[in-house]
Scaffold this active site. Structure first.
Site, PDB file in Angstrom:
ATOM      1  N   LYS A 237       0.821  -1.133  -0.084  1.00 52.46           N
ATOM      2  CA  LYS A 237       0.053   0.173  -0.066  1.00 52.46           C
ATOM      3  C   LYS A 237       1.065   1.175  -0.103  1.00 52.46           C
ATOM      4  CE  LYS A 237      -3.666   2.111   2.781  1.00 52.46           C
ATOM      5  NZ  LYS A 237      -4.900   2.082   3.827  1.00 52.46           N
TER       6      LYS A 237
ATOM      7  N   SER B 141      -9.630   2.282   2.982  1.00 49.60           N
ATOM      8  CA  SER B 141      -8.852   2.820   2.161  1.00 49.60           C
ATOM      9  C   SER B 141      -7.884   2.048   1.288  1.00 49.60           C
ATOM     10  CB  SER B 141      -7.868   3.820   3.220  1.00 49.60           C
ATOM     11  OG  SER B 141      -7.132   3.182   3.921  1.00 49.60           O
TER      12      SER B 141
ATOM     13  N   SER C 126      -9.766  -0.349   7.145  1.00 51.09           N
ATOM     14  CA  SER C 126      -9.279  -0.494   5.650  1.00 51.09           C
ATOM     15  C   SER C 126      -8.765  -1.468   5.140  1.00 51.09           C
ATOM     16  CB  SER C 126      -8.297   0.790   5.484  1.00 51.09           C
ATOM     17  OG  SER C 126      -9.207   2.081   5.723  1.00 51.09           O
TER      18      SER C 126
HETATM   19  N1  GLN Z   1     -13.028   4.387   6.746  1.00 49.35           N
HETATM   20  C1  GLN Z   1     -12.216   4.715   7.788  1.00 49.35           C
HETATM   21  C2  GLN Z   1     -11.724   6.031   7.730  1.00 49.35           C
HETATM   22  O1  GLN Z   1     -12.087   6.815   6.843  1.00 49.35           O
HETATM   23  C3  GLN Z   1     -11.202   3.826   8.068  1.00 49.35           C
HETATM   24  C4  GLN Z   1     -10.007   4.040   7.293  1.00 49.35           C
HETATM   25  C5  GLN Z   1      -8.883   3.201   7.751  1.00 49.35           C
HETATM   26  O2  GLN Z   1      -8.861   2.046   8.452  1.00 49.35           O
HETATM   27  N2  GLN Z   1      -7.714   3.769   7.231  1.00 49.35           N
HETATM   28  O3  GLN Z   1     -11.257   6.724   8.683  1.00 49.35           O
END
Ligand code: GLN
Length: 490
Positions: free
Chosen positions: A76, A151, A175
């Site tokens: 990532k 994400s 994410s």
């Molecule tokens: N959707 C969540 C956020 O926007 C989780 C994102 C993540 O786990 N990095 O914070």
């Protein structure tokens, strides 16, 4: 080669059925063919990958190597990689090349893996759809008009499309699990502290954990073996013995027809409420019945604070983000505005130009909840909720081995559906954020298909540092089913 497990790939390399250079070239060709449509990769390091592949072939020829030697992977684009661009999906870091490797990256390198490139993600890991990337939306390989989740959407989409056998991701509030669910792959978020955060660009430090995406639980276990474990460079890293996450997978069950005999599956009633789509509910229920057939017993449990998780998370995560992102000031690294009158204007313009809308929104929310007069009303209250949420999980996990439920309330939704409604997007995190607040390990495994043939993920939540057990249960399920082996037609 695309469908082989990591063990099978290693066996093929050992038996000289194919070389690492050939294997790497196969994935590079597939990326070249499919990435223009998927947009799962931000950077493809073709030349670097082939050099590493040749080195892996030489190492294999020279003698004993580890199980991941010569296996192509990707990261990532939030893990620092020496000499290769690390953008975090942001314009802010458009030209940032890290002078060092994150611990996860360094350990996978030391294990002999070959890095194909860096995968797309929501900017600084903020989002649930991968629409917040400065490098464009990632498409879900099962339906290119839909989001892959976020994400770590690029990592999930790339594994689903077989652009790489395994890829890293990070999970602050879902994410890894949510995009794994929406793309039909296996993804695991480890216990907080199990994987080093050193060199993983921070979003919310008390919640962030790196973890693997792969085709199966077995492959995830092999990856964890390579990169999990204590790291003195991360002060929140858990000081524990190195463990073998595959250790329970090879065990021969006493009754082969009942490999899950004795396993207690906790089913929290709050995870099956009104907000859950009928097709997702049906797939999850069928998966639980399948596990019961394999010998497991179902235990009804309750997580009463479930609905408080989103408000608590969306105070704590932005609060930490606003502090972490203050380092991007245009001075030391990152984007700097071309024109400014004085230092203050340089800060303001650089940050206004470098950060996207969602990141700016989180910085504003975070700064607000930490400010004098609001700190007690929001931030401290959220910390108290966090404690209550963790207690819920401990009480439920005292009655079972793992908790089961959905990872996402729906299957993948159309691109653009939530683009103008951040709160709607936050609500989609209902089944994942609480686990990060509690610091528990959890994973999503493919468990069926909903309307339109879109994948559904089953979330399993384990007890602290009990990843090996969770992986074993997932592995038994995957030995008895083939949802994880299904691939989108591309
Ligand atoms: N959707 C969540 C956020 O926007 C989780 C994102 C993540 O786990 N990095 O914070």
């Amino acid at each position: 080669m695309l469908e082989l497990s990591l063990n099978q790939l290693a066996a093929g390399l050992s038996a000289k059925q194919f070389s690492c250079v050939e294997l790497t070239q196969t994935f590079l060709d597939r990326i070249a063919a499919l990435n223009p449509a998927l947009n799962a990769f931000i950077t493809v390091d073709r030349d670097g990958a082939l050099v590493q592949a040749a080195a892996a072939d030489a190492a294999r020829a020279a003698g004993a190597v580890g199980p991941l030697a010569g296996i192509p992977i990707a990261h990532k684009d939030i893990f620092c990689t020496e000499g290769v661009l690390t953008t975090c999906g942001s314009k802010m870091l458009e030209n940032f090349v890290s002078p060092y490797d994150a611990t996860v990256v360094a350990r996978l390198k030391a294990a002999g893996t070959v890095m194909l490139g860096k995968t797309n993600c929501d900017e600084f890991a903020m989002g649930s759809t991968n629409e917040n990337s400065a490098y464009g939306v990632v498409k879900n390989p099962w339906d290119l008009s839909r989001v892959p989740g976020g994400s770590s959407g690029g990592s999930a989409a790339a594994v689903a499309a077989r652009l790489a056998p395994a890829i890293t991701g990070t999970d602050t509030g879902g994410s890894i699990r949510q995009p794994a669910s929406l793309c039909g792959v296996t993804g695991l978020k480890p216990t907080y502290g199990a994987v080093s955060r050193w060199g993983m660009v921070a979003y919310a430090s008390s919640l962030d954990q790196g973890g693997p995406f792969a085709k199966s639980a077995e492959d995830c276990a092999l990856l964890l073996n390579a990169f999990a474990g204590f790291d003195e460079k991360d002060s929140t890293s858990a000081e524990r013995e190195t463990e073998d996450y595959t250790r329970l997978l090879a065990k021969v069950p006493a009754d082969p027809a009942k490999p899950l005999a004795g396993v207690r599956l906790g089913v929290p009633k709050e995870y099956f409420g009104d907000g859950l789509a009928a097709d997702v509910r049906a797939a999850i229920e069928t998966a639980i019945v399948e596990m019961e057939k394999l010998g497991a017993v179902r235990v009804e449990v309750s997580l009463p604070q479930t609905e408080l998780a989103i408000p608590a998370y969306y105070v704590i995560a932005p609060a930490e983000a606003s502090s972490n992102l203050s380092r991007f000031d245009g001075v030391r690294y990152g984007h700097r505005a071309a024109q400014y009158k004085d230092l203050m204007e340089m800060y303001c313009k650089s940050r206004a130009q470098g950060f996207g809308r969602e990141v700016q929104r989180r910085i504003m929310v975070g700064t607000y909840v930490l400010s004098h007069g609001y700190y007690d009303a929001y931030y401290l209250q959220a910390l108290k909720l966090r404690r209550l949420i963790a207690q819920d999980f401990s009480a439920a996990l005292a009655k079972c081995d793992v908790l089961l439920g959905p990872a996402s309330p729906t299957t993948a939704w159309p691109i653009g559906q939530m683009a103008d409604d951040p709160v709607q997007m936050y609500l989609a995190d209902i089944y994942t954020v609480a686990i990060n607040l509690a610091g528990l390990p959890a994973m999503s495994i493919p468990c069926g298909f909903g309307a339109g043939g879109l994948p559904v993920g089953l979330q399993m939540i384990g007890n602290y540092f009990d990843e090996a057990r969770m992986l074993e249960i997932a592995h038994r399920f995957q030995q008895a089913t083939d949802f994880h082996a299904k691939v989108p037609a591309l």
